[in-house]
Design a protein around this motif. Structure first.
Motif, mmCIF file in Angstrom:
data_model
loop_
_atom_site.group_PDB
_atom_site.id
_atom_site.type_symbol
_atom_site.label_atom_id
_atom_site.label_comp_id
_atom_site.label_asym_id
_atom_site.label_seq_id
_atom_site.Cartn_x
_atom_site.Cartn_y
_atom_site.Cartn_z
ATOM 1 N N SER A 150 0.797 -1.203 0.069
ATOM 2 C CA SER A 150 0.140 -0.131 0.101
ATOM 3 C C SER A 150 0.970 1.299 0.107
ATOM 4 N N HIS A 151 0.227 2.221 -0.351
ATOM 5 C CA HIS A 151 0.954 3.666 -0.241
ATOM 6 C C HIS A 151 1.660 3.879 1.152
ATOM 7 N N PHE A 296 -2.870 -2.362 5.000
ATOM 8 C CA PHE A 296 -3.463 -2.820 3.906
ATOM 9 C C PHE A 296 -5.025 -3.074 4.181
ATOM 10 N N GLY A 297 -5.488 -3.859 4.903
ATOM 11 C CA GLY A 297 -6.820 -4.067 5.274
ATOM 12 C C GLY A 297 -7.766 -4.879 4.368
ATOM 13 N N ARG A 298 -7.358 -6.162 4.070
ATOM 14 C CA ARG A 298 -7.700 -6.832 3.266
ATOM 15 C C ARG A 298 -9.344 -7.118 3.105
ATOM 16 N N GLY A 317 -3.615 1.786 5.231
ATOM 17 C CA GLY A 317 -4.177 1.172 3.897
ATOM 18 C C GLY A 317 -5.452 0.713 3.805
ATOM 19 N N ALA A 318 -6.301 0.623 4.853
ATOM 20 C CA ALA A 318 -7.974 0.219 4.743
ATOM 21 C C ALA A 318 -8.523 1.367 4.269
ATOM 22 N N ALA A 319 -8.107 2.717 4.472
ATOM 23 C CA ALA A 319 -8.715 4.108 4.157
ATOM 24 C C ALA A 319 -8.263 4.152 2.637
#
Length: 381
Positions: A150-151, A296-298, A317-319
């Protein structure tokens, strides 16, 4: 989505070894299994090394080879695995060794660096987390190329391991469109679920997926459900996931909290499930409430791929994926009251959700194979 042609990816099939601690539940494990399956399906030779677990049989049934090796212990005893690992890698002669966690990375790197430079495999790491910054974690940046999922993970690597700045590629973890889609929830599946859990039938299901862990947000979810069910009596919470081995006491704590909040008949814990995709399709809302920024938050893109709205704290990462596909689901971090209000406001309003292509498995596989090919091309020079 079209299959990836091996020839288009650069020619000959590759022999790829992935190494991770174990193959139980978790996003890293599921991602490894899916990637291994795709490698095998595309004609590459896929090998996974781990200490085993419930997903090891899946690895083998889907065309890959699993090698059981104790690469999971966070102990100096793991250094005894360096020589066996070197012998194993010499025997396997892979093109690529791909490490996905710190202990296996130390074992693999110490083994790899003493192999002949001209013939040893290329070494790749994936940063699946924003690890504590220390010598132990720095091993992930010693690979010849690093993948950020993720970023926010990419920023973490650049800030803390500047020597790796020119060896980083952002590749979001990809989900399988054949598994996560709007039709995964079938009438027969619903009938079986309601027979097992009749309290779910006729309710607006508020889903909380993920392994049971203090930072994953199950406690906050229960607090949120206490507020939500005061406003809407038609809502029922469903917690999907189990505690890790040796941590079952946390489940008992959560059950005690549920009862103390008066939610005994309003929140159901269903444990570990292999049918999470169907739960996404059935749910009215999926919740993501981790108490710290996830790399990340898959569960966010998985639910969005099923067409189910997600409400999540605006961080990590979820956002990122939620910003791409459903920004109205973002809530100020740690504001449980605002979270309950947002869930209530979205329950009755289905919206079209379109998840960008980079969050699907095909993009991940293609991008990762490109990294492999580029490394191998460099070694041929």
């Amino acid at each position: 989505m079209a299959d990836i042609d091996i020839a288009a990816e650069g020619g000959r099939p590759l022999r790829v070894v992935q190494i991770l601690p174990a193959l139980n539940a978790g996003g890293v494990e599921r991602g490894t299994v899916e990637f291994a399956r795709e490698l095998a399906r595309l004609g590459h030779e896929s090998i996974v090394i781990s200490s085993g677990g419930r997903l090891a049989k899946t690895i083998e049934s889907e065309g890959s080879r699993h090698i059981d090796m104790p690469v999971h212990r966070k102990s100096l005893w793991s250094l005894w695995q360096v020589r066996p690992m070197r012998r194993l890698l010499t025997e396997l002669a892979p093109d690529i060794v791909h490490v996905r966690s710190r202990v296996p990375a130390w074992i693999a790197w110490l083994a790899w660096r003493k192999m002949p430079v001209a013939t040893r495999p290329r070494l790749v790491s994936t940063f699946h987390g924003m690890y504590s910054v220390n010598v132990y974690s720095a091993i992930m940046a010693k690979a010849e190329h690093c993948i950020a999922i993720s970023h926010c993970v990419e920023g973490y690597i650049r800030e803390n391991y500047p020597q790796a700045a020119d060896r980083i590629t952002l590749v979001p973890r990809g989900l399988d469109p054949n598994a996560f889609h709007a039709d995964a929830c079938t009438p027969a599946w619903c009938e079986a679920l309601y027979e097992q859990y009749p309290q779910l039938q006729g309710k607006q299901l508020i889903l909380m997926p993920g392994r049971l862990s203090r930072w994953k947000g199950q406690e906050a979810f229960l607090q949120m459900m206490a507020t939500l069910t005061q406003r809407r009596g038609d809502c029922h919470g469903v917690v999907v996931g189990d505690a890790e081995p040796g941590k079952q006491h946390y489940l008992q704590e959560l059950l005690a909290q549920r009862d103390a909040l008066g939610l005994h008949d309003k929140v159901t814990f269903v444990g570990h499930r292999n049918d999470i995709a169907a739960f996404y399709g059935l749910a009215a809302i999926t919740c993501h409430m981790s108490s710290k920024a996830e790399p990340f938050g898959r569960t966010v893109p998985e639910s969005l791929a099923a067409g189910t709205p997600v409400v999540a704290y605006d961080r990590g990462g979820a956002a990122e994926s939620l910003n791409e596909a459903f920004p109205e689901g973002l809530v100020k971090a740690d504001d449980v009251g605002a979270f309950a209000e947002r869930v209530a406001s979205l329950i009755d309003h289905r919206r079209h959700i379109s998840l960008p292509e980079e969050y699907y498995l095909q993009h991940q596989v293609s991008a990762t194979l490109k990294i492999y090919r580029n490394l191998l091309d460099k070694s041929a020079l």
